[in-house]
Design an enzyme around this catalytic site. Structure first.
Site, PDB file in Angstrom:
ATOM      1  CB  SER A  53      -0.934   0.007   1.218  1.00 42.49           C
ATOM      2  OG  SER A  53      -0.222  -0.267   2.406  1.00 42.49           O
ATOM      3  CD  GLU A 190      -7.484  -5.628   1.781  1.00 41.24           C
ATOM      4  OE1 GLU A 190      -6.353  -6.180   1.693  1.00 41.24           O
ATOM      5  OE2 GLU A 190      -7.716  -4.489   1.360  1.00 41.24           O
TER       6      GLU A 190
END
Ligand code: KIV
Length: 272
Positions: A53, A190
């Site tokens: 990320s 997730e």
């Protein structure tokens, strides 16, 4: 505010397993640089993820796909230099493990040798079994990642909740068991339904760390820029903001500009 910092022993994969056994929740947060990692480690975080990320929050890309192995190693080195206690996990970036398990092992070895991190994280299930297995057999701890796997965004076409359909949920459960049996020390889930995540955490013996996967799992992970409120434009339902650093930082920067323009800064005591 109570924390667990009284225990300064280095967090290991074994200690995470013990935490699951005694029902102690595992805290995990991303970091990409030395200064942030120092703060996070000193606060008593159990696991620090050098996430890809970084592609979004550090480099401004819209996906994680552009991240290279060299870039992940750079971020990994910066974080490892700062960390004394937390277990440090580095994401294997897109394209470095999906195709060929020998190349996958070479990528993981570079991460471990050049960063000094404790483990790597890989996105996927059955389709990456051979790479996960080869990396584990070299003695490198692997954290799995199932559900919404951002490196596959072009296949999914959306960042919506995954595994709402029965067939995808069944595949996810199968993949979680497979990763456990191969020897992964933990698995990130997730953006999947909380009920499904809780079932996986119940059935699988290794720690399950959730992001947008509800409270029935063994630990939680967030992206540090999101939870500190540095990003204003990202507000998924699962995100809790613990600070509004966007406002605090913007005000401080504006004040500095003002002080320079009005000659308030530097004053007598701020010069030689
Ligand atoms: O890259 C990342 O930050 C991640 C977390 C969202 C789990 O993989």
């Amino acid at each position: 505010m109570s924390t667990y910092t009284e225990d300064n022993r280095k967090v290991t994969t074994h200690r995470l397993s013990e935490m699951k056994s005694r029902g102690e929740k595992i805290s995990m947060l991303t970091a990409y640089d030395y200064s942030m990692a120092t703060l996070i480690d000193q606060a008593g975080m159990d696991v620090i993820l050098v996430g890809d990320s970084a592609s979004n929050v550090m480099a401004g890309n819209t996906t994680t796909l552009p991240m290279t192995l060299d870039q992940m190693i750079y971020h990994g080195q910066s974080v490892v230099r700062a960390v004394k206690r937390a277990l440090v996990v580095v994401d294997m970036p897109f394209g470095t493990y999906q195709g060929n398990s020998i190349e996958a092992l070479a990528s993981a070895v570079r991460i471990m040798k050049e960063t000094g991190a404790d483990a790597v994280k890989m996105e996927g299930g059955e389709e990456i079994r051979e790479s996960v297995s080869r990396i584990l057999s070299a003695g490198i701890p692997v954290m799995g990642h199932l559900g919404l796997t951002p490196q596959s965004i072009n296949k999914f076409g959306t960042y919506a909740v995954r595994a709402k359909e029965e067939s995808e949920a069944q595949q996810l459960i199968k993949d979680a068991h497979m990763l456990e049996q191969l020897g992964c020390f933990a698995i990130v889930l997730e953006k999947i339904p909380a009920k499904l995540a809780a079932r996986v955490a119940e059935e699988v013996s290794v720690p399950i760390i959730g992001i947008g996967a509800g409270g029935g799992v063994d630990g939680q992970v967030l992206v540090v820029h999101d939870m500190l409120g540095i990003n204003k434009n990202f507000s998924p339902r699962f995100l809790r903001r613990y600070a509004d650093l966007n406002t605090i930082m913007t005000n401080a920067i504006k004040q500095y500009i003002d002080d320079v323009k009005t000659r308030d800064f530097p004053n007598e005591s701020e010069q030689y």
